[in-house]
Scaffold this motif. Structure first.
Motif, PDB file in Angstrom:
ATOM      1  N   ARG A   1       0.833  -1.209   0.000  1.00 58.31           N
ATOM      2  CA  ARG A   1       0.000   0.000   0.000  1.00 58.31           C
ATOM      3  C   ARG A   1       0.865   1.256   0.000  1.00 58.31           C
ATOM      4  O   ARG A   1       0.557   2.244  -0.676  1.00 58.31           O
ATOM      5  N   HIS A   2       1.952   1.191   0.766  1.00 59.98           N
ATOM      6  CA  HIS A   2       2.829   2.355   0.863  1.00 59.98           C
ATOM      7  C   HIS A   2       3.503   2.664  -0.473  1.00 59.98           C
ATOM      8  O   HIS A   2       3.739   3.843  -0.805  1.00 59.98           O
ATOM      9  N   LEU A   3       3.816   1.615  -1.246  1.00 63.47           N
ATOM     10  CA  LEU A   3       4.528   1.822  -2.513  1.00 63.47           C
ATOM     11  C   LEU A   3       3.606   1.679  -3.727  1.00 63.47           C
ATOM     12  O   LEU A   3       4.063   1.355  -4.822  1.00 63.47           O
TER      13      LEU A   3
ATOM     14  N   SER B   1      17.343   4.872   9.060  1.00 68.70           N
ATOM     15  CA  SER B   1      16.726   6.098   8.517  1.00 68.70           C
ATOM     16  C   SER B   1      17.722   7.241   8.460  1.00 68.70           C
ATOM     17  O   SER B   1      17.654   8.104   7.579  1.00 68.70           O
ATOM     18  N   ALA B   2      18.642   7.259   9.427  1.00 66.89           N
ATOM     19  CA  ALA B   2      19.566   8.392   9.535  1.00 66.89           C
ATOM     20  C   ALA B   2      20.590   8.407   8.397  1.00 66.89           C
ATOM     21  O   ALA B   2      21.023   9.479   7.961  1.00 66.89           O
TER      22      ALA B   2
ATOM     23  N   TYR C   1      12.467   9.979  -3.013  1.00 75.39           N
ATOM     24  CA  TYR C   1      13.045   8.698  -2.572  1.00 75.39           C
ATOM     25  C   TYR C   1      13.235   8.682  -1.054  1.00 75.39           C
ATOM     26  O   TYR C   1      12.879   7.724  -0.372  1.00 75.39           O
ATOM     27  N   ARG C   2      13.852   9.744  -0.528  1.00 73.23           N
ATOM     28  CA  ARG C   2      14.148   9.783   0.902  1.00 73.23           C
ATOM     29  C   ARG C   2      12.877   9.728   1.747  1.00 73.23           C
ATOM     30  O   ARG C   2      12.824   9.029   2.759  1.00 73.23           O
TER      31      ARG C   2
ATOM     32  N   SER D   1       9.677   7.001   5.575  1.00 69.60           N
ATOM     33  CA  SER D   1       8.343   6.633   6.085  1.00 69.60           C
ATOM     34  C   SER D   1       8.163   5.111   6.081  1.00 69.60           C
ATOM     35  O   SER D   1       7.482   4.549   6.950  1.00 69.60           O
ATOM     36  N   ALA D   2       8.777   4.418   5.103  1.00 68.30           N
ATOM     37  CA  ALA D   2       8.679   2.958   5.069  1.00 68.30           C
ATOM     38  C   ALA D   2       9.454   2.337   6.236  1.00 68.30           C
ATOM     39  O   ALA D   2       9.008   1.360   6.858  1.00 68.30           O
TER      40      ALA D   2
END
Length: 623
Positions: free
Chosen positions: A385-387, A490-491, A413-414, A419-420
Motif C-alpha cells: 500500500r505504501h509503494l 533512517s539516519a 526517494y528519501r 516513512s517505510a
C-alpha cells in the motif's frame, strides 16, 4: 537381662507417644491405625453385652472405675495402659485428653469416661470408633495394655440405628483382624459356649486359636449340679492357650463397694474350695489371668521385635526424606539467614539458566520469536500500500514542491524510504515484548520448580518482584537499542545501493539514447511507469533493510535482555538483601503456617521413631 515387663513398659510408652502425636487411629477408628501402632501388639477384650467384660477388667486393675448399667455401656473403645509402680506408692489414673490432671478417686475416673463418651456421642446410645486413652499407675497391676470395645449385640434398642449391630461388629473386627492382636474372648459360664458371640468372632479371625485367650465368667452363677469343666479343660472348644475361669463380684458386693483386693481373695477361695475346680485353682482367677496375659504379651512383642525394628527403620528413612523435602529448621542469626537466602537464590538462578540454555524446556520459545514471529511480522508490513503508484506519485510530488526535480526525485526517494522504515518499529518493539514475556514466564516456572523455595512464600513473592523489576529494566534497554537500529537505517541511507541503479534514460526510435524530454504540466511531471520504477527501487532497498534488521534485532534483544538476565537478574536483589537486618531477613523467610505445622509434626514423629529405635536397641532381648 531384661526384667519382666520391661518390654511391655517400652511398648506402652511408644504407644502413648504415638497417641500424643496423633500417630494412631483416634480420628478414624482402628481400621486406619498407622503402621507403628499396628505393629505394636496389644490385648483386645471382646465379648457380648453383659458377658462380664467390665468385671474382668476391674478385677485385673483391682479398682472399680468402669461405667455400669444396662444395654450398651461401653460406647467408645477404651485403650487402657497399666503401669506397675513400686509397692507403697499411691494409685492414680491419667487421661490422655487431660494430661495435667491425676485422678486418685476412681469414681471420678468412671464419671470422666462417661462424660468424655457423651462429649462425642451425646447422651444417646450411639457409638464412636474414636478411643479414650486411660493410663493407670498402681503397685497392684502388671504392665499390660488392654483395649476394651463395645459389647457385641444382636438387636438395636430404642435410640440406636438399625445398623448398630453391624457397626459394633465392624469396629471389633477392625481391631481383632490385625495379626499382632491378642484376643481376650469373654463368655459367661451360665450360657452355652456354642452361642458365645466372642468365641464365634474369634473363630472367624483366628481359626487356629493361636492368639485367642478364652475367659469364662460368672462360674459362681451356674445352676447347682453343673460345672464348666468341659470348657475350662478344652473339651467343648479347644484353644492353643488354656481357658481361665473368673468369678465376678456379686451385685451385693458392688453395692457395698467391697474392696477389689478382698474380692480377689474371695475369688481365690472359691476356686480353692470348689470340688469341681480345686484342681485348676492355680490357673484360675483374675490375678492369674493378668499375669498370663502380661507374659503372653511380652512373648509376642519379643517375637515381633525384628519386624517392628525393620518397620521403624523404614519409617525413619521415609520421615528423613520428608524432612529433607520440607526443609530443615531455620537458624536464628542474621548471617545464617542471609546465607540461606543466597543459597535459595542461587538454586533458582541455576534452574532459570537451565531453561535459557536448553537444559530445561522454555528457552526455545525465544528462538521461536526470532525464527517465526519476527519474520512473519516483517512480511505483513503494508509496503504494497505504501509503494502503490498513487502513493508514490503523491509523496514524490509533495517532495518536489513547486519546482520539479531535474533528474531523479531524491527527496521523494528519501521520504518514501524514511516513512517505510518507520514500519519496522512495530516488529522491533514486538520482538522485545515477546522475549520479555517469555523471560517473565520462565521466572515464574523456575520459582515453582525450585523445591527449596516452596516453604518460603514471602521470599518467593519478593524474588519474583525483583526479577520482574530487573526484566523491565532489561526490556527498556532492549527497546531503546533495537529502535536505534531502525533509526540508524533512517539516519543514513546506503548510497552504493542507489548508485548501482540504471540511469533515467530513454531510447530513440533508431536506438540512440537521448535525454528525456522535460516534463510539462500536462504530463503531471512523470508517467505511471516511472513511478512504478521508483516504487520498485524503494521496495528493493526496504527488502535489503528488512533482511538486515531480521538479523540485527535478535542480536540486540539477546544482548540487552537475555544476556543480562543470565548475568545480572538478581544483582539488585542481592544488594537489597545485603542491607536487611535479622528481623527483615526473618520476614523474608516466613513460611506457610500449614507447612510449618506439617514439618513440626514430621519432626516429632521422627524423634518418636528414633527414640523407639534407641530404646528397643537398648533392651537386652535375652530369654
Amino acid at each position: 537381662m531384661a526384667t519382666m515387663g520391661n518390654v511391655i513398659v517400652l511398648v506402652n510408652r511408644i504407644q502413648r507417644a504415638c497417641t500424643v502425636l496423633g500417630d494412631h487411629g483416634g480420628g478414624d477408628g482402628a481400621a486406619s491405625l498407622p503402621t507403628l501402632w499396628e505393629a505394636l501388639p496389644s490385648v483386645v477384650v471382646v465379648g457380648g453385652q453383659s458377658s462380664g467384660k467390665s468385671s474382668v477388667l476391674e478385677s485385673i486393675v483391682g479398682r472399680d472405675f468402669l461405667p455400669r448399667g444396662s444395654g450398651i455401656v461401653t460406647r467408645r473403645p477404651l485403650v487402657l495402659q497399666l503401669h506397675k509402680t513400686e509397692d507403697g506408692t499411691q494409685e492414680y489414673a491419667e487421661f490422655l485428653h487431660m494430661p495435667k490432671r491425676r485422678f486418685t478417686d476412681f469414681s471420678l475416673v468412671r464419671k470422666e469416661i462417661e462424660d468424655e463418651t457423651d462429649r462425642l456421642t451425646g447422651k444417646t446410645k450411639q457409638i464412636s470408633p474414636v478411643p479414650i486413652h486411660l493410663s493407670i499407675y498402681s503397685p497392684n497391676v502388671v504392665n499390660l495394655t488392654l483395649i476394651d470395645l463395645p459389647g457385641l449385640t444382636k438387636v438395636a434398642i430404642a435410640g440406636q440405628p438399625e445398623s448398630i449391630v453391624q457397626d459394633i461388629e465392624n469396629m471389633v473386627r477392625s481391631y481383632v483382624d490385625k495379626p499382632n492382636c491378642i484376643i481376650l474372648a469373654i463368655s459367661p459360664a451360665n450360657q452355652d459356649i456354642a452361642t458365645s458371640d466372642a468365641i464365634k468372632l474369634a473363630r472367624d479371625v483366628d481359626p487356629t486359636g493361636e492368639r485367642t485367650f478364652g475367659v469364662l465368667t460368672k462360674l459362681d452363677l451356674m445352676d447347682k449340679g453343673t460345672n464348666a469343666l468341659d470348657v475350662l479343660e478344652g473339651r467343648a472348644y479347644r484353644l492353643q492357650h488354656p481357658w481361665v475361669g473368673i468369678v465376678n463380684r456379686s451385685q451385693a458386693d458392688i453395692n457395698k463397694n467391697v474392696d477389689m483386693i478382698i474380692a480377689r481373695r474371695k475369688e481365690q477361695e472359691f476356686f480353692a474350695s470348689s470340688p469341681d475346680y480345686s484342681h485348676l485353682a492355680s490357673r484360675m482367677g483374675s490375678e492369674y489371668l493378668a499375669k498370663l496375659l502380661s507374659q503372653e504379651l511380652e512373648a509376642v512383642i519379643r517375637a515381633r521385635i525384628p519386624s517392628i525394628t525393620s518397620l521403624i527403620n523404614k519409617t525413619i528413612d521415609e520421615l528423613e526424606s520428608e524432612m529433607d523435602h520440607l526443609g530443615r529448621p531455620i537458624a536464628s542469626d542474621a548471617g545464617a539467614q542471609l546465607y540461606l537466602i543466597l543459597e535459595l537464590c542461587r538454586a533458582f538462578d541455576k534452574i532459570f539458566k537451565e531453561h535459557l540454555d536448553g537444559g530445561r524446556p522454555g528457552g526455545d520459545r525465544i528462538y521461536g520469536v526470532f525464527d517465526n514471529q519476527l519474520p512473519s511480522a516483517l512480511r505483513k508490513l503494508p509496503f504494497d500500500r505504501h509503494l502503490s503508484v498513487q502513493n508514490v506519485k503523491r509523496v514524490v510530488s509533495q517532495a518536489d514542491g513547486y519546482q520539479p526535480h531535474l533528474i531523479a526525485p531524491e527527496q521523494g526517494y528519501r521520504r518514501l524510504i524514511e516513512s517505510a522504515l518507520n514500519y519496522f518499529r512495530g516488529p522491533a518493539e514486538a520482538s522485545v515484548d515477546a522475549v520479555h514475556f517469555v523471560l517473565k514466564e520462565l521466572v515464574r516456572i523456575s520459582i515453582g520448580e525450585t523445591q527449596e523455595l516452596k516453604r518460603f512464600p514471602t521470599l518467593q513473592a519478593e524474588l519474583a518482584a525483583a526479577c520482574f523489576e530487573a526484566l523491565e529494566r532489561f526490556r527498556e534497554d532492549g527497546r531503546k537499542t533495537t529502535l536505534r537500529l531502525v533509526d540508524m537505517e533512517s539516519a543514513y541511507l546506503t548510497v552504493e545501493f542507489f548508485r548501482k541503479l540504471p540511469q533515467e534514460v530513454e531510447k530513440t526510435g533508431t536506438g540512440n539514447p537521448r535525454t528525456a524530454n522535460p516534463p510539462t504540466p500536462s504530463d503531471d511531471r512523470y508517467t505511471d511507469p516511472h513511478f512504478r520504477r521508483i516504487a520498485s527501487n524503494v521496495s528493493s532497498y526496504i527488502g535489503m533493510v528488512s533482511e538486515t534488521l531480521k538479523n540485527t534485532i535478535p542480536k540486540s534483544v539477546v544482548h540487552c535482555q537475555v544476556r543480562e538476565a543470565k548475568r545480572s537478574l538478581l544483582n539488585h536483589f542481592y544488594t537489597q538483601v545485603g542491607r536487611k537486618d535479622a528481623k527483615q531477613l526473618a520476614v523474608l523467610l516466613g513460611e506457610d503456617p500449614a507447612l510449618m505445622e506439617r514439618r513440626l509434626q514430621c519432626f516429632k514423629r521422627l524423634e518418636l521413631y528414633k527414640s523407639a529405635r534407641d530404646e528397643i536397641d537398648a533392651v537386652a532381648w535375652t530369654r
